[in-house]
Design a protein around this motif. Structure first.
Motif, PDB file in Angstrom:
ATOM      1  N   ARG A 221       1.568  18.998  -9.045  1.00 14.38           N
ATOM      2  CA  ARG A 221       1.847  18.302  -8.493  1.00 14.38           C
ATOM      3  C   ARG A 221       2.930  17.322  -8.316  1.00 14.38           C
ATOM      4  O   ARG A 221       3.861  17.988  -9.921  1.00 14.38           O
ATOM      5  N   ALA A 222       3.320  16.819  -7.730  1.00 14.91           N
ATOM      6  CA  ALA A 222       4.845  16.032  -7.666  1.00 14.91           C
ATOM      7  C   ALA A 222       4.943  15.135  -7.050  1.00 14.91           C
ATOM      8  O   ALA A 222       4.115  14.790  -6.277  1.00 14.91           O
ATOM      9  N   ALA A 223       5.656  13.838  -7.135  1.00 14.97           N
ATOM     10  CA  ALA A 223       5.918  12.555  -6.812  1.00 14.97           C
ATOM     11  C   ALA A 223       7.045  12.741  -6.291  1.00 14.97           C
ATOM     12  O   ALA A 223       7.797  11.950  -7.586  1.00 14.97           O
ATOM     13  N   ILE A 224       7.497  11.892  -6.044  1.00 16.18           N
ATOM     14  CA  ILE A 224       8.751  11.266  -5.359  1.00 16.18           C
ATOM     15  C   ILE A 224       8.875   9.652  -5.225  1.00 16.18           C
ATOM     16  O   ILE A 224       8.492   9.441  -4.608  1.00 16.18           O
ATOM     17  N   GLY A 225       9.400   8.970  -5.855  1.00 20.68           N
ATOM     18  CA  GLY A 225       9.364   7.221  -5.925  1.00 20.68           C
ATOM     19  C   GLY A 225      10.574   7.169  -5.550  1.00 20.68           C
ATOM     20  O   GLY A 225      11.563   7.763  -6.034  1.00 20.68           O
ATOM     21  N   ALA A 226      10.639   5.910  -4.388  1.00 21.08           N
ATOM     22  CA  ALA A 226      12.270   5.921  -4.333  1.00 21.08           C
ATOM     23  C   ALA A 226      12.437   4.175  -4.145  1.00 21.08           C
ATOM     24  O   ALA A 226      11.637   3.467  -3.423  1.00 21.08           O
ATOM     25  N   LEU A 227      13.138   3.730  -4.542  1.00 25.24           N
ATOM     26  CA  LEU A 227      13.732   2.047  -4.710  1.00 25.24           C
ATOM     27  C   LEU A 227      14.851   2.113  -3.524  1.00 25.24           C
ATOM     28  O   LEU A 227      15.683   2.450  -3.987  1.00 25.24           O
ATOM     29  N   TYR A 228      14.039   1.120  -2.968  1.00 23.62           N
ATOM     30  CA  TYR A 228      15.460   0.150  -1.761  1.00 23.62           C
ATOM     31  C   TYR A 228      15.028  -1.379  -1.761  1.00 23.62           C
ATOM     32  O   TYR A 228      15.073  -1.924  -1.917  1.00 23.62           O
TER      33      TYR A 228
END
Length: 204
Positions: free
Chosen positions: A152-159
């Motif tokens: 599994r993987a997770a991509i997190g992005a803050l804006y």
């Protein structure tokens, strides 16, 4: 670095009180633990979802903190959490701006990948996708978390704000397509949250 995420769902009416407790007392408790490197608290007030991420110098620190704070964590989450899932990750990539103002938002993309393909995913993300994604206006932070054992993987992005997140959707969808084709992965979910807390973490 290593990350622990807690994903909880419950009554939206109880969410703000628990999120505030995590932002204040929760952050203080975690900060006192050896190896602590950062923390994020994210909410979906409409549906009733809470995501908490904590960053650690090594696996031993992450595990020790989980055990040390188990009882108090359960007490703090109890007013809201009807379901709760705890996951452990390795931070393959982490890029973060120093400050975030009010109105910041967060997008989480969950990815399924064969364990044997984890390294290809990391290389594709770091070498092919990251340079372009970092140019998206309003992007304030980006991470790729991996779980080698479970594939599994997770991509997190803050804006910086909701408008920036909304404007980014088309470009980010194209990046997801690129990653899917090159790294042979599949996206299992895309979620968006308001930011209650996001402290800076060292680059990985």
């Amino acid at each position: 670095m290593y990350v622990r995420s807690i994903y909880a769902t419950g009554d939206p009416a109880e969410l703000d009180g628990v999120a505030e407790a995590l932002r204040t007392e929760g952050r203080e408790l975690l900060s006192a633990q050896p190896g602590f490197r950062g923390m994020g608290v994210f909410v979906d007030r409409e549906i009733g979802k809470l995501l908490v991420g904590s960053w650690w110098e090594d696996e031993a620190s992450r595990q020790a903190s989980y055990e040390n704070l188990s009882e108090r964590r359960t007490e703090m989450m109890a007013p809201f959490a009807q379901t709760m899932t705890v996951d452990n990750w390795e931070a393959a990539v982490a890029r973060r701006a120093d400050t975030l103002g009010p109105g910041a938002v967060f997008r989480l993309v969950r990815i399924d990948v064969e364990p044997s393909g984890i390294d290809l995913l990391v290389d594709t993300f770091r070498d092919t996708s990251l340079p372009g994604v970092q140019k998206i206006p309003g992007l304030a932070g980006l991470s790729l978390l991996i779980d080698r054992g479970r594939g599994r993987a997770a991509i997190g992005a803050l804006y910086t704000d909701r408008d920036a997140l909304t404007a980014s959707r088309g470009a980010v969808a194209a990046v997801r397509g690129e990653i899917t084709a090159k790294a042979r992965v599949s996206t299992s979910s895309v979620e968006e949250f308001e930011v209650v807390l996001a402290t800076a973490v060292p680059h990985a």
